[in-house]
Design a protein around this motif. Structure first.
Motif, PDB file in Angstrom:
ATOM      1  N   HIS A 150       0.839  -1.194   0.000  1.00 30.60           N
ATOM      2  CA  HIS A 150       0.000   0.000   0.000  1.00 30.60           C
ATOM      3  C   HIS A 150       0.875   1.245   0.000  1.00 30.60           C
ATOM      4  O   HIS A 150       1.805   1.349   0.799  1.00 30.60           O
ATOM      5  CB  HIS A 150      -0.889  -0.021   1.249  1.00 30.60           C
ATOM      6  N   VAL A 151       0.599   2.183  -0.901  1.00 28.70           N
ATOM      7  CA  VAL A 151       1.245   3.493  -0.887  1.00 28.70           C
ATOM      8  C   VAL A 151       0.181   4.575  -0.990  1.00 28.70           C
ATOM      9  O   VAL A 151      -0.905   4.353  -1.552  1.00 28.70           O
ATOM     10  CB  VAL A 151       2.290   3.652  -2.014  1.00 28.70           C
ATOM     11  N   SER A 152       0.494   5.725  -0.423  1.00 25.63           N
ATOM     12  CA  SER A 152      -0.454   6.844  -0.386  1.00 25.63           C
ATOM     13  C   SER A 152       0.238   8.120  -0.835  1.00 25.63           C
ATOM     14  O   SER A 152       1.471   8.234  -0.776  1.00 25.63           O
ATOM     15  CB  SER A 152      -0.998   7.051   1.040  1.00 25.63           C
ATOM     16  N   TRP A 153      -0.566   9.081  -1.251  1.00 31.21           N
ATOM     17  CA  TRP A 153      -0.062  10.396  -1.641  1.00 31.21           C
ATOM     18  C   TRP A 153      -0.681  11.459  -0.742  1.00 31.21           C
ATOM     19  O   TRP A 153      -1.892  11.420  -0.453  1.00 31.21           O
ATOM     20  CB  TRP A 153      -0.397  10.690  -3.099  1.00 31.21           C
ATOM     21  N   TYR A 154       0.156  12.414  -0.322  1.00 30.25           N
ATOM     22  CA  TYR A 154      -0.256  13.475   0.586  1.00 30.25           C
ATOM     23  C   TYR A 154       0.046  14.834  -0.031  1.00 30.25           C
ATOM     24  O   TYR A 154       1.106  15.024  -0.651  1.00 30.25           O
ATOM     25  CB  TYR A 154       0.488  13.341   1.922  1.00 30.25           C
ATOM     26  N   PRO A 155      -0.849  15.800   0.142  1.00 33.94           N
ATOM     27  CA  PRO A 155      -0.598  17.137  -0.409  1.00 33.94           C
ATOM     28  C   PRO A 155       0.640  17.769   0.220  1.00 33.94           C
ATOM     29  O   PRO A 155       0.900  17.617   1.413  1.00 33.94           O
ATOM     30  CB  PRO A 155      -1.860  17.922  -0.036  1.00 33.94           C
ATOM     31  N   ILE A 156       1.392  18.491  -0.586  1.00 31.44           N
ATOM     32  CA  ILE A 156       2.572  19.199  -0.115  1.00 31.44           C
ATOM     33  C   ILE A 156       2.145  20.504   0.556  1.00 31.44           C
ATOM     34  O   ILE A 156       1.305  21.245   0.031  1.00 31.44           O
ATOM     35  CB  ILE A 156       3.530  19.490  -1.287  1.00 31.44           C
ATOM     36  N   ASP A 157       2.719  20.766   1.719  1.00 30.60           N
ATOM     37  CA  ASP A 157       2.545  22.045   2.398  1.00 30.60           C
ATOM     38  C   ASP A 157       3.607  22.988   1.843  1.00 30.60           C
ATOM     39  O   ASP A 157       4.793  22.864   2.163  1.00 30.60           O
ATOM     40  CB  ASP A 157       2.705  21.864   3.906  1.00 30.60           C
ATOM     41  N   SER A 158       3.209  23.912   0.995  1.00 31.67           N
ATOM     42  CA  SER A 158       4.177  24.763   0.300  1.00 31.67           C
ATOM     43  C   SER A 158       4.997  25.604   1.260  1.00 31.67           C
ATOM     44  O   SER A 158       6.124  26.007   0.944  1.00 31.67           O
ATOM     45  CB  SER A 158       3.459  25.672  -0.701  1.00 31.67           C
ATOM     46  N   SER A 159       4.484  25.864   2.464  1.00 33.87           N
ATOM     47  CA  SER A 159       5.233  26.668   3.426  1.00 33.87           C
ATOM     48  C   SER A 159       6.415  25.917   4.026  1.00 33.87           C
ATOM     49  O   SER A 159       7.268  26.506   4.680  1.00 33.87           O
ATOM     50  CB  SER A 159       4.303  27.132   4.557  1.00 33.87           C
ATOM     51  N   ALA A 160       6.485  24.596   3.814  1.00 31.98           N
ATOM     52  CA  ALA A 160       7.573  23.788   4.369  1.00 31.98           C
ATOM     53  C   ALA A 160       8.761  23.670   3.426  1.00 31.98           C
ATOM     54  O   ALA A 160       9.679  22.895   3.676  1.00 31.98           O
ATOM     55  CB  ALA A 160       7.069  22.394   4.730  1.00 31.98           C
ATOM     56  N   ARG A 161       8.728  24.420   2.311  1.00 27.62           N
ATOM     57  CA  ARG A 161       9.855  24.519   1.389  1.00 27.62           C
ATOM     58  C   ARG A 161      10.239  23.171   0.789  1.00 27.62           C
ATOM     59  O   ARG A 161      11.407  22.844   0.640  1.00 27.62           O
ATOM     60  CB  ARG A 161      11.095  25.127   2.078  1.00 27.62           C
ATOM     61  N   ARG A 162       9.262  22.361   0.421  1.00 30.14           N
ATOM     62  CA  ARG A 162       9.577  21.138  -0.321  1.00 30.14           C
ATOM     63  C   ARG A 162       9.957  21.533  -1.734  1.00 30.14           C
ATOM     64  O   ARG A 162       9.328  22.389  -2.346  1.00 30.14           O
ATOM     65  CB  ARG A 162       8.379  20.191  -0.365  1.00 30.14           C
ATOM     66  N   GLY A 163      10.963  20.878  -2.281  1.00 26.80           N
ATOM     67  CA  GLY A 163      11.385  21.162  -3.645  1.00 26.80           C
ATOM     68  C   GLY A 163      11.402  19.908  -4.476  1.00 26.80           C
ATOM     69  O   GLY A 163      11.780  18.845  -4.000  1.00 26.80           O
ATOM     70  N   THR A 164      11.009  19.986  -5.737  1.00 25.58           N
ATOM     71  CA  THR A 164      10.969  18.791  -6.576  1.00 25.58           C
ATOM     72  C   THR A 164      12.339  18.417  -7.103  1.00 25.58           C
ATOM     73  O   THR A 164      12.546  17.291  -7.530  1.00 25.58           O
ATOM     74  CB  THR A 164      10.021  19.026  -7.766  1.00 25.58           C
ATOM     75  N   SER A 165      13.314  19.339  -7.084  1.00 29.61           N
ATOM     76  CA  SER A 165      14.614  19.028  -7.682  1.00 29.61           C
ATOM     77  C   SER A 165      15.670  18.632  -6.657  1.00 29.61           C
ATOM     78  O   SER A 165      16.649  17.983  -6.997  1.00 29.61           O
ATOM     79  CB  SER A 165      15.117  20.232  -8.488  1.00 29.61           C
ATOM     80  N   THR A 166      15.511  19.025  -5.395  1.00 29.75           N
ATOM     81  CA  THR A 166      16.555  18.769  -4.410  1.00 29.75           C
ATOM     82  C   THR A 166      16.097  17.847  -3.282  1.00 29.75           C
ATOM     83  O   THR A 166      16.889  17.473  -2.442  1.00 29.75           O
ATOM     84  CB  THR A 166      17.049  20.089  -3.787  1.00 29.75           C
TER      85      THR A 166
END
Length: 386
Positions: free
Chosen positions: A222-238
């Motif tokens: 089982h795997v799940s997807w969770y919305p990204i909290d943009s204020s937590a500075r998640r980046g798709t490249s790093t």
């Protein structure tokens, strides 16, 4: 009706079958692949968009396979024209004296794997989207990341076709029978004859050749997807993949591929199935609740309410190691099964080894620990006919 024939047959063009088909075709072999669904389908190991690619947390024999697999991933990218491998790095987190971190550090030392050791404050500063307890440490492996799962299987199958392989899609294999003149395969009402056959049927493995294939446990993951909290500075490249282990769990997260959500999951089965035919997509509320709680505790960069779930299916042996090599009952039949959850990342290497076994009866890689002969083949009891 005339019998169709070729030198090699590949039964199952999934994770391993597609890689073996690609390897055989690019070597100029006369090969036919049979797939009951579509290469890259979402019932098996390719489910869930992406899979981990990491070396430092693997067992020693798998580390050797990973060292062979990484350049083959790049070869498949060049051959297929698709970007598949994202070496965004991998972060392993846990207590410094725990078995997990000690094992990762030992692997890094034994195999000279480039890595960094990070303190808890360093992890918080570099990756604020991950929570870490005081006293925990992280090991960062730059040559880790993730691979596009379904796309990789489809790309390998398509590349194999361009090199001359024949591919029978949505074609169900009904029987595989060794005879004196070759291996006979009945598929969607047509009879084929091959010199040698690769069984890469994954969770569907044992029903066709119960006298050749040892017992495999079939499990759903089982795997799940969770919305990204943009204020937590998640980046798709790093952002790296994250693997965290405690006394009673292995948990991980994968970077965003859509810019909106990140994937998370436990390295533990959701449940066990009697056979692949029992596969279903029902998700346990208890599993969702457990995953939400983990995200709430350790992944502050995500909104702790899952928005998507996928169930995939794995098969594994009792020792959790692959079945890779000739059948002990007939060397013309090569088994490539039981890859389970950690086999996807090294599938270009195991696919190449399977092709070696078909072509030469042996592989240049040191794969003795994966040979099927280590298991007895027990009588097949079909509960459906009881």
């Amino acid at each position: 009706m005339d019998m169709r024939q070729a030198e090699f047959g590949v039964i199952g063009v999934g994770t391993l079958g597609a890689m073996a088909l690609w390897q055989l075709a690019r070597r100029g072999c006369d090969v036919v692949g049979f797939e009951q669904h579509q290469p890259g389908h979402q019932l098996g190991a390719a489910a869930g968009d992406t899979r981990w690619v990491r070396t430092a947390s693997e067992e020693a024999d798998c580390i050797l396979l990973m060292e062979r697999a990484l350049p083959l991933w790049r070869e498949l990218e060049r051959d297929s024209g698709h970007a598949l491998l994202d070496l965004c790095g991998g972060l392993y987190v846990g207590p410094p004296d725990g078995d997990f971190i000690c094992g990762v550090r030992q692997n890094c030392d034994d195999f000279s794997l480039p890595h960094e050791v990070l303190t808890a404050p360093q992890i918080r500063s570099r990756h604020p989207q991950f929570a870490v307890a005081d006293g925990e440490v992280g090991i960062f492996e730059g040559a880790a990341g993730q691979v596009q799962a379904s796309l990789s299987v489809a790309a390998a199958a398509a590349a194999a076709q361009r090199h001359g392989a024949r591919l029978e899609i949505r074609c169900r294999v009904e029987a595989v029978e060794p005879r004196a003149d070759g291996i006979h395969v009945l598929a969607s009402g047509e009879e084929w004859r091959f010199d040698r056959v690769l069984m890469a049927t994954g969770p569907w493995g044992r029903s066709l050749l119960p006298d050749h294939i040892p017992h495999l446990e079939v499990e759903r993951f089982h795997v799940s997807w969770y919305p990204i909290d943009s204020s937590a500075r998640r980046g798709t490249s790093t952002e790296p993949i994250l693997e965290r282990q405690g006394a009673d769990y292995i948990f991980g997260s994968w970077p965003s591929v859509d810019g909106l959500t990140a994937k998370v999951g436990f390295a533990a089965p959701a449940d066990r199935l009697a056979g692949a035919e029992d596969m279903h997509q029902a998700v346990s509320p208890a599993v969702i609740e457990l995953t939400d709680e983990y995200v709430r505790r350790w992944l502050p960069g995500l909104v702790a309410r899952s928005v998507r779930h996928v169930m995939g299916m794995d098969a594994h042996t009792s020792d959790r190691k692959f079945l890779l090599g000739p059948s002990r009952a007939d060397s013309r039949i090569v088994l490539a099964l039981g890859m389970a959850a950690h086999g996807f990342k090294m599938s270009p290497a195991t696919g190449a080894a399977a092709a070696d076994y078909l072509l030469h009866g042996e592989s240049s890689a040191d794969l003795a620990g994966f040979l099927p002969e280590r298991f007895p083949v027990l009588p097949f009891l079909d509960y459906r006919s009881a």
